[in-house]
Every structure is written in structure tokens, then in C-alpha cells.
Design a protein around this motif. Structure first.
Motif, PDB file in Angstrom:
ATOM      1  N   LYS A  14       8.433 -16.083 105.381  1.00  0.00           N
ATOM      2  CA  LYS A  14       8.025 -16.092 103.978  1.00  0.00           C
ATOM      3  C   LYS A  14       7.897 -17.536 103.503  1.00  0.00           C
ATOM      4  O   LYS A  14       8.228 -18.482 104.233  1.00  0.00           O
ATOM      5  N   SER A  72       7.074 -10.427  97.129  1.00  0.00           N
ATOM      6  CA  SER A  72       6.697  -9.297  97.988  1.00  0.00           C
ATOM      7  C   SER A  72       7.673  -9.186  99.154  1.00  0.00           C
ATOM      8  O   SER A  72       8.029 -10.186  99.790  1.00  0.00           O
ATOM      9  N   TYR A  85       7.379 -15.959  98.187  1.00  0.00           N
ATOM     10  CA  TYR A  85       6.117 -15.247  98.374  1.00  0.00           C
ATOM     11  C   TYR A  85       6.137 -14.504  99.703  1.00  0.00           C
ATOM     12  O   TYR A  85       6.576 -15.038 100.723  1.00  0.00           O
ATOM     13  N   LEU A  90      -0.943 -14.409  99.319  1.00  0.00           N
ATOM     14  CA  LEU A  90       0.409 -14.584  98.809  1.00  0.00           C
ATOM     15  C   LEU A  90       0.641 -13.667  97.615  1.00  0.00           C
ATOM     16  O   LEU A  90      -0.196 -13.590  96.710  1.00  0.00           O
ATOM     17  N   LYS A  91       1.798 -12.989  97.630  1.00  0.00           N
ATOM     18  CA  LYS A  91       2.176 -12.135  96.500  1.00  0.00           C
ATOM     19  C   LYS A  91       3.603 -12.476  96.102  1.00  0.00           C
ATOM     20  O   LYS A  91       4.507 -12.478  96.944  1.00  0.00           O
ATOM     21  N   ASN A  92       3.797 -12.790  94.827  1.00  0.00           N
ATOM     22  CA  ASN A  92       5.105 -13.192  94.343  1.00  0.00           C
ATOM     23  C   ASN A  92       6.136 -12.091  94.555  1.00  0.00           C
ATOM     24  O   ASN A  92       5.924 -10.931  94.194  1.00  0.00           O
ATOM     25  N   LEU A 140      -1.299 -22.645  96.561  1.00  0.00           N
ATOM     26  CA  LEU A 140      -0.776 -21.828  95.459  1.00  0.00           C
ATOM     27  C   LEU A 140      -1.789 -21.672  94.336  1.00  0.00           C
ATOM     28  O   LEU A 140      -1.583 -20.847  93.431  1.00  0.00           O
ATOM     29  N   GLN A 163      12.827 -17.477  93.985  1.00  0.00           N
ATOM     30  CA  GLN A 163      11.402 -17.134  93.965  1.00  0.00           C
ATOM     31  C   GLN A 163      10.827 -17.378  95.353  1.00  0.00           C
ATOM     32  O   GLN A 163      11.018 -18.437  95.943  1.00  0.00           O
ATOM     33  N   LEU A 222      -3.603 -18.720  96.097  1.00  0.00           N
ATOM     34  CA  LEU A 222      -2.654 -17.765  96.692  1.00  0.00           C
ATOM     35  C   LEU A 222      -3.110 -17.333  98.090  1.00  0.00           C
ATOM     36  O   LEU A 222      -3.141 -16.152  98.428  1.00  0.00           O
TER      37      LEU A 222
END
Length: 360
Positions: free
Chosen positions: A204, A228, A215, A224-226, A246, A213, A249
Motif C-alpha cells: 500500500k 481501500s 491508499y 489509488l483509493k483512499n 496523487l 491515512q 490518483l
């Protein structure tokens, strides 16, 4: 009679020279070689932006150049200013990019073209002219007719941020010791890592050395998914240059490895032995059986970027230097290579790096 003998001798000499030129195919400089048509560019007016610097900005393409002998032709693209292409020093200060053998096009990203333009002296945020020509080389070089384009470079933002890459390549997922990706432009991060064959390829990206935090994978492995839970997956064992954007993403991995090359290692001068990246010390390493012979360093099993020692009595190695270290006796050696390669695409590779070669 003497007159006729001299004529026969002269005729024989001319026939011998003609036959030599035909039988020795390497002598092509006596024959005219040229580009059959003009080179082409995808655009003649380009405004570069930092937030799209990873995108393709310019494609240069050209026709095949035919030399009198059947052998690969090596092509290179040259960029220069309009003021530097005439006179006794014409093209001497050009930026030359080797493309390869029998390749008929070259794409440049915004970051690559921006570096070329600013290195040549174009002012940022102002449109300026660059001249492009293509070089074809075999036993001698020929050049295409030049073409002029207008380029507006951008001023690169100075950034100092980091993100981190915890994953199974570490053995245990530990964000405290995970690989660091440095911010090379606003919102864009780049770093290096090695995945061993016995480790899982999952990981990750974290904004800090904690799990506040992070991704994971989104709709695809490269989205990229926050926060996930889905892991990213590397293609397989090997060393990689990792880039994360970023702003968009997105992330990508590119095979990337420094290696040792020379007669002291198994591949000789033709094939490098790849080193592994220690992300904690930011050092490339290998323990290998070496024999007596020469050793130096190159990137991605290619001579495009290579380092050799100007002074073999020191641990300093120099970019594009023809020197090599001498391995005096066969045995098991630990070899390390350390280089400041935070952003080679924009900054170029440094003039020097350091190494150690220690017999175990």
C-alpha cells in the motif's frame, strides 16, 4: 616498353582499389548516404505544464536511412537553439538523446522536454525556439534536415515531501521501515525497491509513517483509493522504480536495476548481473562470485547510463567514464553502489556515485 608497363601498373592499382572498396563492406564513407525524406514532429508549438509532465508531449519520427551494407543503424535525436546551428561550433552544444538501433521514432514526456529546453537556456513561461535533427550512424554519421518547434517550458516547483510503501516485500508490513518515495514535483512521488522471489508482491501507499491515512487499489490495480482495503500488486520479483501521482490518483512500476558489468562477472561486457536495492540504506548491493578481471556499473543492462572510476584507487565512480576496477583474485565479493537518483528524469544522473568492493 617502359611506358606501357607503367600504364599497366597504374590500371592494376586502380582495379585493386576498386575491388577492395567492393569487398570490404565497412568502407561506406565513399558512397553517398542521406535521409530519403524529412523528419516529422507531432506538434510545432508546445506549452508545457508541470501537472501533465508525465504525459507524452512530443513525438519525433523519421524515415529509414539505408547504408550500403546490411547492419543495424543507430539513431539519435539532437536538440539545439537556432543561434547554435551555424558556424564552426554548429550543434556542438546540442542535447543528444540516443534512441537505439533501427528505431524510427522517439516520444518525449513533458518532463523530458522541459529539461531539454531549460538546459539549453530557454526561459520558463516564455515561448522559445528549439531546432531538432536526427542522426543516423553506422561507420559514419549522417543528419536529417533540421526542423524548428516552439516550446514554452515551466518552472519546476521545489518540493520536499515523502510518502511510504509498506508491503510484503519487507517480510513484515512495517510502515516505520517501509521504502520512501520522494516528492519530485508537486503531488508526484518516486522511489525504488526490490521484491525478492520468496516474498508476496502486495503493498500500500501511506501519507505518513503510520496508518492514519493510506491508499489501496481502486477500480484497477493502478488506481489509488483512499483507505481501500484492496492491496496493490507488483508484476513479480525484481527491482522497480515506483512512481505515484496523487494529482491523478495513479501509480506505475518500471523495471529498474543497477548492475555490475565486466570480465570479472558471469556476463562479461555483454550482460550485467543485477544488484538488489536496500531501501533502508538507499544502496544497491550484491554478493557474487567474481573472477580476476574488470568491473564497473551500469543501469538496466544497457550502456546508456554507466559509471567507471577515473581513479581506481578511490571509491568514487564517474558518469560515462571508460575506467573499470580490477578484481585481483577470484572469490566471493560484496559490492555496493550508492547514487543520488531522486529525480534522474528531470535532474539527470549525477556526475559521480560511490561504491565498495569487499572480498568476503
Amino acid at each position: 616498353m617502359k611506358k606501357y608497363i607503367n600504364k599497366l601498373f597504374l590500371l592494376g592499382s586502380l582495379l585493386f582499389l576498386a575491388a577492395s572498396c567492393e569487398s570490404e563492406g565497412v568502407v561506406t564513407t565513399l558512397q553517398s548516404v542521406s535521409f530519403p525524406s524529412a523528419i516529422e514532429v507531432s506538434s510545432t508549438s508546445i506549452v508545457l505544464k508541470e501537472d501533465t509532465s508525465d504525459d507524452a508531449a512530443l513525438l519525433v519520427s523519421w524515415p529509414k536511412v539505408t547504408f550500403p551494407i546490411a547492419a543495424p543503424v543507430t539513431y539519435a535525436v539532437q536538440f539545439d537553439l537556432t543561434t547554435d546551428i551555424k558556424g564552426s561550433e554548429a550543434w556542438l552544444h546540442a542535447k543528444r538523446i540516443v534512441v537505439g538501433e533501427d528505431v524510427l521514432s522517439k516520444s518525449f514526456t513533458g518532463a523530458e522536454l522541459n529539461k531539454i529546453a531549460t538546459d539549453l537556456g530557454l526561459k520558463t513561461d516564455v515561448s522559445g525556439e528549439l531546432v531538432i535533427r536526427v542522426e543516423a550512424a553506422m561507420d559514419h554519421k549522417v543528419y536529417s534536415a533540421p526542423i524548428t518547434i516552439n516550446v514554452t517550458p515551466y518552472l519546476k516547483t521545489v518540493v520536499m515531501g515523502e510518502i511510504y510503501m509498506p508491503g510484503s516485500y519487507q517480510g513484515e508490513w512495517d510502515v516505520e521501515t517501509a521504502a520512501t518515495l520522494n516528492e519530485i514535483q508537486l503531488g508526484v512521488y518516486q522511489g525504488y525497491m526490490t521484491l525478492a522471489p520468496d516474498r508476496d508482491p502486495i503493498f500500500k501507499f501511506n501519507k505518513a509513517r503510520n496508518w492514519a491515512q493510506f491508499y489501496g487499489a481502486g477500480n484497477t490495480n493502478f488506481d489509488l483509493k483512499n483507505m481501500s482495503d484492496a492491496n496493490f500488486v507488483l508484476p513479480g520479483a525484481g527491482s522497480y522504480q515506483i512512481k505515484v501521482n496523487l494529482n491523478t490518483l495513479k501509480w506505475s512500476s518500471t523495471p529498474y536495476s543497477w548492475g555490475i558489468v565486466g570480465t570479472s562477472q558471469a556476463g562479461g561486457w555483454d550482460n550485467s548481473t543485477p544488484m538488489s536495492y536496500d531501501h533502508q540504506t538507499k544502496t544497491w548491493k550484491i554478493t557474487a562470485n567474481l573472477v580476476t578481471g574488470a568491473l564497473k556499473f551500469r543501469l538496466n543492462n544497457s550502456w546508456t547510463i554507466n559509471y567507471g572510476p577515473a581513479d581506481p584507487s578511490t571509491n568514487t565512480i564517474n558518469l560515462d567514464n571508460g575506467g573499470a576496477y580490477d578484481i585481483p583474485e577470484a572469490g566471493v565479493y560484496e559490492v555496493t553502489f550508492k547514487i543520488d537518483e531522486v529525480d534522474p528524469l528531470s535532474n539527470g544522473y549525477p556526475k559521480t556515485a560511490t561504491c565498495t568492493i569487499v572480498k568476503k
